[in-house]
Design a protein around this motif. Structure first.
Motif, PDB file in Angstrom:
ATOM      1  N   GLN A  16     -79.317  18.452  43.752  1.00 44.43           N
ATOM      2  CA  GLN A  16     -78.514  18.068  42.602  1.00 44.43           C
ATOM      3  C   GLN A  16     -78.656  19.106  41.489  1.00 44.43           C
ATOM      4  O   GLN A  16     -79.749  19.540  41.158  1.00 44.43           O
ATOM      5  CB  GLN A  16     -78.948  16.700  42.081  1.00 44.43           C
ATOM      6  CG  GLN A  16     -78.077  16.176  40.963  1.00 44.43           C
ATOM      7  CD  GLN A  16     -78.513  14.806  40.491  1.00 44.43           C
ATOM      8  OE1 GLN A  16     -79.695  14.480  40.531  1.00 44.43           O
ATOM      9  NE2 GLN A  16     -77.567  14.008  40.063  1.00 44.43           N
ATOM     10  N   ASP A  20     -75.049  19.550  35.806  1.00 41.37           N
ATOM     11  CA  ASP A  20     -73.968  18.582  36.034  1.00 41.37           C
ATOM     12  C   ASP A  20     -74.388  17.686  37.195  1.00 41.37           C
ATOM     13  O   ASP A  20     -74.445  18.129  38.344  1.00 41.37           O
ATOM     14  CB  ASP A  20     -72.665  19.318  36.354  1.00 41.37           C
ATOM     15  CG  ASP A  20     -71.475  18.386  36.436  1.00 41.37           C
ATOM     16  OD1 ASP A  20     -71.667  17.171  36.648  1.00 41.37           O
ATOM     17  OD2 ASP A  20     -70.335  18.876  36.312  1.00 41.37           O
ATOM     18  N   LYS A  21     -74.675  16.436  36.909  1.00 39.21           N
ATOM     19  CA  LYS A  21     -75.202  15.505  37.916  1.00 39.21           C
ATOM     20  C   LYS A  21     -74.220  15.234  39.053  1.00 39.21           C
ATOM     21  O   LYS A  21     -74.603  14.740  40.106  1.00 39.21           O
ATOM     22  CB  LYS A  21     -75.610  14.170  37.263  1.00 39.21           C
ATOM     23  CG  LYS A  21     -76.617  14.313  36.150  1.00 39.21           C
ATOM     24  CD  LYS A  21     -77.904  14.938  36.632  1.00 39.21           C
ATOM     25  CE  LYS A  21     -78.891  15.081  35.489  1.00 39.21           C
ATOM     26  NZ  LYS A  21     -80.031  15.906  35.827  1.00 39.21           N
ATOM     27  N   ASN A  22     -72.947  15.577  38.873  1.00 38.56           N
ATOM     28  CA  ASN A  22     -71.950  15.371  39.925  1.00 38.56           C
ATOM     29  C   ASN A  22     -71.955  16.493  40.956  1.00 38.56           C
ATOM     30  O   ASN A  22     -71.321  16.370  41.996  1.00 38.56           O
ATOM     31  CB  ASN A  22     -70.544  15.264  39.316  1.00 38.56           C
ATOM     32  CG  ASN A  22     -70.419  14.053  38.431  1.00 38.56           C
ATOM     33  OD1 ASN A  22     -70.877  12.976  38.784  1.00 38.56           O
ATOM     34  ND2 ASN A  22     -69.812  14.236  37.264  1.00 38.56           N
ATOM     35  N   GLN A  24     -73.450  18.564  43.882  1.00 41.72           N
ATOM     36  CA  GLN A  24     -74.417  18.554  44.981  1.00 41.72           C
ATOM     37  C   GLN A  24     -74.275  19.909  45.682  1.00 41.72           C
ATOM     38  O   GLN A  24     -73.239  20.196  46.270  1.00 41.72           O
ATOM     39  CB  GLN A  24     -74.126  17.408  45.960  1.00 41.72           C
ATOM     40  CG  GLN A  24     -74.305  16.038  45.365  1.00 41.72           C
ATOM     41  CD  GLN A  24     -75.772  15.743  45.086  1.00 41.72           C
ATOM     42  OE1 GLN A  24     -76.643  16.041  45.904  1.00 41.72           O
ATOM     43  NE2 GLN A  24     -76.039  15.175  43.926  1.00 41.72           N
TER      44      GLN A  24
END
Length: 158
Positions: A16, A20-22, A24
């Motif tokens: 992650q 930006d946690k979105n 991957q």
């Protein structure tokens, strides 16, 4: 511990993004992504600190000292330092016993004794009865002067 170590080496493992946690990202692309995302999110980048033992570790500035004391990569570096200090006194450089082999070659003599002149593409030059090539003219200064000034030399094309 062994299983997590092997798991962390998997280049296809998804990680992650700290910016930006979105996001991957595959582990093999993660360092490149960090650089790109750091530029795109300067506000988040100012709140994170980089671990001195592993640049992939982006930690909130308030937690960096705790992370440094407990980072798994710290032990690898500490072990390297310990090994270097232990080996410091043990390393002695052996003196080289290599000697230059005797040389019986005389390239100038070989060139003059050569019956056939070396082939040089696009040139066929003569000095009297002796054929002189650009190579010979450049090797021997006296021939070079004759060659460059055109003394007793005529250009013949093949």
């Amino acid at each position: 511990m062994e299983e997590t170590y092997i798991d962390s080496l998997d280049p296809e493992k998804l990680l992650q993004c700290p910016y930006d946690k979105n996001h991957q990202i595959r582990a093999c692309r993660f360092p490149y992504h960090l650089i790109k995302c750091r530029k795109n999110h300067p506000d988040v980048a100012n709140k994170l600190a980089t671990c001195p033992f592993n640049a992939r570790h982006q930690v909130p500035r308030a937690e960096i000292s705790h992370h440094i004391s407990s980072c798994d990569d710290k032990s690898c570096i500490e072990q390297d330092v310990v090994n270097q200090t232990r080996n410091l006194g043990q390393e002695t450089l052996a003196e080289s016993t290599w000697q230059c082999p005797p040389c019986d070659e005389d390239w100038d003599k070989d060139l003059w004794e050569q019956t056939s002149t070396p082939f040089v593409w696009g040139t066929a030059n003569y000095c009297g009865n002796n054929r002189v090539t650009w190579l010979q003219a450049c090797v021997f200064p006296s021939l070079c002067r004759m060659f460059c000034h055109g003394k007793t030399m005529e250009m013949h094309s093949n």
